[in-house]
Design an enzyme around this catalytic site. Sequence first.
Site, PDB file in Angstrom:
ATOM      1  CE  LYS A 138     -11.319   8.205 -19.163  1.00  0.00           C
ATOM      2  NZ  LYS A 138     -11.641   9.474 -18.533  1.00  0.00           N
ATOM      3  CE1 TYR A 182     -15.145  11.507 -17.107  1.00  0.00           C
ATOM      4  CE2 TYR A 182     -15.054  11.432 -14.715  1.00  0.00           C
ATOM      5  CZ  TYR A 182     -15.216  10.800 -15.930  1.00  0.00           C
ATOM      6  OH  TYR A 182     -15.445   9.446 -15.960  1.00  0.00           O
ATOM      7  NE  ARG A 189      -3.135   0.241   3.103  1.00  0.00           N
ATOM      8  CZ  ARG A 189      -2.557   0.412   4.309  1.00  0.00           C
ATOM      9  NH1 ARG A 189      -1.923   1.533   4.585  1.00  0.00           N
ATOM     10  NH2 ARG A 189      -2.624  -0.528   5.235  1.00  0.00           N
ATOM     11  CG  ASP A 191      -8.802  16.246 -15.355  1.00  0.00           C
ATOM     12  OD1 ASP A 191      -8.024  15.661 -16.129  1.00  0.00           O
ATOM     13  OD2 ASP A 191      -9.910  15.766 -15.013  1.00  0.00           O
TER      14      ASP A 191
HETATM   15  C1  LIG Z   1     -12.133   9.783 -17.262  1.00  0.00           C
HETATM   16  C2  LIG Z   1     -11.831  11.101 -16.695  1.00  0.00           C
HETATM   17  C3  LIG Z   1     -11.716  11.276 -15.313  1.00  0.00           C
HETATM   18  C4  LIG Z   1     -11.951  10.140 -14.320  1.00  0.00           C
HETATM   19  O1  LIG Z   1     -11.026   9.136 -14.457  1.00  0.00           O
HETATM   20  P1  LIG Z   1     -11.310   7.578 -14.140  1.00  0.00           P
HETATM   21  O2  LIG Z   1     -10.017   6.942 -14.469  1.00  0.00           O
HETATM   22  O3  LIG Z   1     -12.448   7.161 -15.017  1.00  0.00           O
HETATM   23  O4  LIG Z   1     -11.679   7.482 -12.705  1.00  0.00           O
HETATM   24  C5  LIG Z   1     -11.403  12.539 -14.843  1.00  0.00           C
HETATM   25  N1  LIG Z   1     -11.225  13.580 -15.684  1.00  0.00           N
HETATM   26  C6  LIG Z   1     -11.332  13.442 -17.016  1.00  0.00           C
HETATM   27  C7  LIG Z   1     -11.129  14.640 -17.880  1.00  0.00           C
HETATM   28  C8  LIG Z   1     -11.638  12.208 -17.574  1.00  0.00           C
HETATM   29  O5  LIG Z   1     -11.759  12.085 -18.892  1.00  0.00           O
END
Ligand SMILES: *Cc1c(COP(=O)(O)O)cnc(C)c1O
Length: 384
Positions: free
Chosen positions: A195, A98, A46, A170
């Site tokens: 992604k 998001y 962890r 982000d």
């Molecule tokens: C998919 C996404 C998230 C969340 O990520 P997960 O891996 O699905 O938890 C946050 N911000 C953006 C811009 C995203 O495309």
Amino acid sequence: MKFETRAIHVGQAADPATGATIVPIYQTTTYTQTSIGQHAGYEYSRGANPTRTALETCLASLEGGEFCLSYASGMAATSGILQLLSSGDHVVVADDLYGGTYRLFTEVASRFGLRFSFVDATQIDNVAQAVEATTRMIWIESPTNPMLRLVDVRACAEIAQKANAALVVDNTFATPYLQNPLDLGAHMVMHSTTKWIGGHSDVVGGAVITSDPELSKTLHFTRNASGGIPGPMDCYLTLRGLKTLALRMRQHEKNAQQLAEFLVGHFQVERVHYPGLPDHPGHDLAARQMHGFGAVLTIDLKGGEPAARKFCESTELFSLVEGLGGVESLIGYPWAMSHGSFPAEEKKAKGITEATVRLSPGIEDGDDLVDDVDRALKRAGGAS
Ligand SMILES: *Cc1c(COP(=O)(O)O)cnc(C)c1O
């Protein structure tokens, strides 16, 4: 070293124990100590795991940061960042956001006494005006999901600096290949590695990168305390994806630009949102703060909801999914899918309508993707 070279080499020396050229999947929870407290830096997985260390070292380097913490998902990374805050703290949030982040802020974090103000951050004055005495964080996305609006990262960093708050970007949509917010003054970069970084639609993950030792220390403490870590297999897959990020992003982007240019002239298309188009409102800002225009385009169809739904269901190379950033082309209907958790008025205010469709072109041949979209538009033509 350049980006492509760092992606292959940083954090990925041959395994000291065996010479294994590829970082092994250290599928272990614990580490044998030679005597009490004597170990090679790993005690319990962890806290730290060597496969995870390799991923984090590489990802920190690609973002131009000193420290990286990986998480079980993008949302776990966001939760980790929120744990830097305390009850009563205020966060200014860019409202084009998001859906899952919006849900976490408004329905979970707000129950713990955090307060959020959502503003249109494309108008930078709105960000400055929303700052309060208790503002500890500014949270933005750029380009935004799904309307691909651009937010001025440097300007937000200056506002954050003055307010003694941390700017979080982000950076999922841009990836470290196309944008490095730390270089623009941001304090933390957050990624959903699910992604383009993972890139193959086969592993969920998240990451936070910073160059601030204090932030890194607190993030390590809270991640270890709360436990949202990725497993070694997931770290291995994400690192494997990272190696080809530059190659993939170049092809994703080329395909996005080709599709955008094809769709701009199409009689069934009302509007194409893609920062690479010269008349996109964020085009100049994107050219200034990014190293490219990204791999997502969003369109509004003339035939309204019936045409948009039919179009999404008629492509053959583009799979209809919740998700983005795979090597295979992906298509989504934000109104009912990614942004289904937003109230209708808020979707409308963001520019998302029943006619909006989001495309995440893969790395297939661009002409094939244009043909696929063209055929699907013909099928959708009958629906409107
Ligand atoms: C998919 C996404 C998230 C969340 O990520 P997960 O891996 O699905 O938890 C946050 N911000 C953006 C811009 C995203 O495309």
